[in-house]
Design a protein around this motif. Sequence first.
Motif, PDB file in Angstrom:
ATOM      1  N   GLU A   1      31.563 -24.584  30.143  1.00 57.07           N
ATOM      2  CA  GLU A   1      31.816 -25.204  31.117  1.00 57.07           C
ATOM      3  C   GLU A   1      31.264 -24.398  32.589  1.00 57.07           C
ATOM      4  OE1 GLU A   1      36.035 -26.453  33.272  1.00 57.07           O
ATOM      5  OE2 GLU A   1      35.928 -26.827  31.063  1.00 57.07           O
ATOM      6  N   ARG A   2      31.030 -24.400  33.281  1.00 60.65           N
ATOM      7  CA  ARG A   2      31.109 -24.339  35.152  1.00 60.65           C
ATOM      8  C   ARG A   2      31.106 -25.261  35.997  1.00 60.65           C
ATOM      9  NH1 ARG A   2      30.788 -20.323  32.110  1.00 60.65           N
ATOM     10  NH2 ARG A   2      29.666 -17.596  32.781  1.00 60.65           N
TER      11      ARG A   2
ATOM     12  N   VAL B   1      22.204 -36.953  32.063  1.00 64.88           N
ATOM     13  CA  VAL B   1      21.288 -36.503  31.130  1.00 64.88           C
ATOM     14  C   VAL B   1      20.108 -35.955  32.005  1.00 64.88           C
ATOM     15  CG1 VAL B   1      20.645 -38.726  30.580  1.00 64.88           C
ATOM     16  CG2 VAL B   1      20.319 -36.596  29.079  1.00 64.88           C
ATOM     17  N   ILE B   2      18.854 -34.587  32.042  1.00 61.64           N
ATOM     18  CA  ILE B   2      18.344 -34.679  32.292  1.00 61.64           C
ATOM     19  C   ILE B   2      17.345 -34.974  31.077  1.00 61.64           C
ATOM     20  CG2 ILE B   2      16.828 -31.959  33.207  1.00 61.64           C
ATOM     21  CD1 ILE B   2      19.585 -31.221  33.949  1.00 61.64           C
ATOM     22  N   VAL B   3      16.166 -35.533  32.028  1.00 62.10           N
ATOM     23  CA  VAL B   3      15.405 -35.742  30.604  1.00 62.10           C
ATOM     24  C   VAL B   3      14.055 -36.072  31.286  1.00 62.10           C
ATOM     25  CG1 VAL B   3      16.594 -38.423  29.525  1.00 62.10           C
ATOM     26  CG2 VAL B   3      15.294 -38.550  32.136  1.00 62.10           C
ATOM     27  N   GLY B   4      12.867 -35.643  30.882  1.00 59.35           N
ATOM     28  CA  GLY B   4      11.447 -35.397  30.929  1.00 59.35           C
ATOM     29  C   GLY B   4      10.887 -34.392  30.777  1.00 59.35           C
ATOM     30  N   GLY B   5       9.327 -34.159  30.868  1.00 56.91           N
ATOM     31  CA  GLY B   5       8.589 -32.906  30.740  1.00 56.91           C
ATOM     32  C   GLY B   5       7.772 -33.333  30.561  1.00 56.91           C
ATOM     33  N   HIS B   6       6.554 -32.645  29.284  1.00 56.22           N
ATOM     34  CA  HIS B   6       5.226 -32.922  28.866  1.00 56.22           C
ATOM     35  C   HIS B   6       4.651 -34.886  28.397  1.00 56.22           C
ATOM     36  CE1 HIS B   6       1.031 -32.236  27.179  1.00 56.22           C
ATOM     37  NE2 HIS B   6       1.344 -32.232  25.726  1.00 56.22           N
ATOM     38  N   ASP B   7       4.091 -34.715  29.211  1.00 53.61           N
ATOM     39  CA  ASP B   7       3.294 -36.277  28.949  1.00 53.61           C
ATOM     40  C   ASP B   7       2.866 -35.808  27.608  1.00 53.61           C
ATOM     41  OD1 ASP B   7       3.940 -38.878  28.637  1.00 53.61           O
ATOM     42  OD2 ASP B   7       3.233 -39.197  31.056  1.00 53.61           O
ATOM     43  N   ARG B   8       3.421 -36.822  26.732  1.00 54.58           N
ATOM     44  CA  ARG B   8       2.270 -36.774  25.657  1.00 54.58           C
ATOM     45  C   ARG B   8       2.406 -38.311  24.789  1.00 54.58           C
ATOM     46  NH1 ARG B   8       5.642 -33.878  21.413  1.00 54.58           N
ATOM     47  NH2 ARG B   8       7.531 -34.904  21.026  1.00 54.58           N
TER      48      ARG B   8
ATOM     49  N   ARG C   1      20.175 -30.725  41.010  1.00 50.45           N
ATOM     50  CA  ARG C   1      20.740 -32.675  41.029  1.00 50.45           C
ATOM     51  C   ARG C   1      22.074 -33.182  40.211  1.00 50.45           C
ATOM     52  NH1 ARG C   1      17.323 -35.473  44.085  1.00 50.45           N
ATOM     53  NH2 ARG C   1      18.665 -36.883  44.192  1.00 50.45           N
ATOM     54  N   ALA C   2      21.892 -32.426  38.998  1.00 48.60           N
ATOM     55  CA  ALA C   2      22.390 -33.208  38.179  1.00 48.60           C
ATOM     56  C   ALA C   2      23.991 -32.450  38.112  1.00 48.60           C
ATOM     57  CB  ALA C   2      22.873 -32.289  36.958  1.00 48.60           C
ATOM     58  N   ARG C   3      23.997 -30.379  38.644  1.00 51.67           N
ATOM     59  CA  ARG C   3      25.281 -30.737  38.477  1.00 51.67           C
ATOM     60  C   ARG C   3      25.538 -30.905  40.479  1.00 51.67           C
ATOM     61  NH1 ARG C   3      23.586 -24.545  39.243  1.00 51.67           N
ATOM     62  NH2 ARG C   3      24.970 -24.742  37.908  1.00 51.67           N
TER      63      ARG C   3
ATOM     64  N   ALA D   1      27.715 -34.168  38.744  1.00 52.10           N
ATOM     65  CA  ALA D   1      28.233 -34.795  37.477  1.00 52.10           C
ATOM     66  C   ALA D   1      29.708 -35.330  38.104  1.00 52.10           C
ATOM     67  CB  ALA D   1      28.254 -33.338  36.426  1.00 52.10           C
ATOM     68  N   PRO D   2      31.101 -35.246  37.141  1.00 50.89           N
ATOM     69  CA  PRO D   2      32.080 -35.678  38.335  1.00 50.89           C
ATOM     70  C   PRO D   2      32.932 -34.933  37.404  1.00 50.89           C
ATOM     71  CG  PRO D   2      31.834 -36.964  36.484  1.00 50.89           C
ATOM     72  CD  PRO D   2      30.211 -37.109  36.916  1.00 50.89           C
ATOM     73  N   ALA D   3      34.254 -33.824  38.487  1.00 52.62           N
ATOM     74  CA  ALA D   3      34.695 -33.071  37.679  1.00 52.62           C
ATOM     75  C   ALA D   3      35.303 -33.661  36.085  1.00 52.62           C
ATOM     76  CB  ALA D   3      36.210 -32.139  39.067  1.00 52.62           C
ATOM     77  N   GLY D   4      35.163 -32.489  34.825  1.00 52.35           N
ATOM     78  CA  GLY D   4      35.707 -33.406  33.891  1.00 52.35           C
ATOM     79  C   GLY D   4      34.312 -33.953  33.185  1.00 52.35           C
ATOM     80  N   GLY D   5      33.035 -34.009  33.964  1.00 53.88           N
ATOM     81  CA  GLY D   5      31.939 -34.056  33.830  1.00 53.88           C
ATOM     82  C   GLY D   5      30.831 -33.617  32.356  1.00 53.88           C
ATOM     83  N   VAL D   6      29.883 -34.075  32.524  1.00 54.32           N
ATOM     84  CA  VAL D   6      29.274 -32.971  30.775  1.00 54.32           C
ATOM     85  C   VAL D   6      27.582 -33.529  31.245  1.00 54.32           C
ATOM     86  CG1 VAL D   6      27.799 -33.027  28.717  1.00 54.32           C
ATOM     87  CG2 VAL D   6      30.363 -33.951  28.868  1.00 54.32           C
TER      88      VAL D   6
END
Length: 452
Positions: A306-307, A338-345, A399-401, A404-409
Amino acid sequence: MRIADLVGRRVAVWGFGREGRAALRALRARLGAQPLVLFCPAAEAEAARAFDPPLQVQTAEPDTAVLAGFDVVVKSPGISAYAPAVLGAQARGTRITSGTALWFAERTDARVVAVTGTKGKSTTTALIAHLARGLGVRTALAGNIGMPLLELLDAQAQLWAVELSSFQTGEAGPLELGVVTSLYEEHLDWHGSRERYVADKLRLADAARTLLVNGTQETLLARTAAHPQRILFGVPEGWHLREGAICRAGEPVFAVADLPVPGEHNALNACAALAALEAMGYDARAAAPALARFRALPHRLQPLGERDGRRWINDSISTTPQATLAALASLGDAEVVVIVGGHDRGLDWSEFVEAVSWQPRLALVAQGANGPRIARALREAETVGEVVQAATLEEAVARARALAPAGGVVLLSPGAPSFDQFHDYAERGRHFAELAGFDPLAISGIDGLGVA
């Protein structure tokens, strides 16, 4: 082909990663001062010469003509077997082999459980080793999971738990048990097409005396129906999940809630491991309690801690949209960014978009090379949860930080390879951990590699 068959022949090693170094050590140990050539990038040349001073290092990418000048080329797994230079050299008589193939030729005495699958193969392989050791069985854990087989060429074990990628399944020699955990689209750039990927993955069936298959997947059932000794997991007559328990036939054996790695897919991996032990003649029921002591592998739904009042989870190994969906399913009703995405294949994200479009407690940060394509598909589907774009992982974490709400993931589960920004998924996972405020080195080790 055994290493002794290379005596007096023109031999090259292609690749100076861990597989390449393992091959060089094994060849030098068995072939002595015989000349060897290494193909590697210029940035690795100095390290290669220090590693093996007699080595002839060539930094230019070999073409057909260059490869055809050798009798045998020992290729690292990441180099496609369908590369034009490889196919051209083979047509001219060059033998293309690998460290995996050489190990299987050398160690015909080994009792091997070889595990493959689009997802779940690493965890299942590690579970097999963990459970077998819990029974007092001297077990080797090696292969694609992080320790090349040739590093253990002379090691002795009662059981070998070996992970094989789709790049390696065709290189396996005869083995006692093959396990296929799942089958989705992946590595289409290496294999060239989905059909070839599926065919290559299932080449393990040709090597395996007995084949253990995920009975919940219709594609796998259809493609492996002809195997003469096929057994299934995930079905009521075998090891399967029912009412929150891992069961053997009608008998509950282990509570899913007590499994340290979350998600139904990991509980199914545990079923596969127990079924594999049983197929090899071990007492799987007696082994089951050790499931409670299993540690999650790095970068595979790995809880970091947790941070800033938020939980952070590293699932950098996720390189398909289906894997991201499995990760989200494991988190239940939590509020997740959720963080998605990266190299496009070029993988199809439509199933993912449909699955998440109704989840109002989910926010998505689409980053990397295919981030714009994913974000566009989500917006066109009028996704309920918030969707934002980021160019890099650094921006995505920021952006995710904020989202995300307190107590979220905050979950990194990209559903795509890392090659747009990183060397591999492990580097991506370490960087994510660092950006989240954790020690990247403390999360990287895989327990139990080697023989124990």
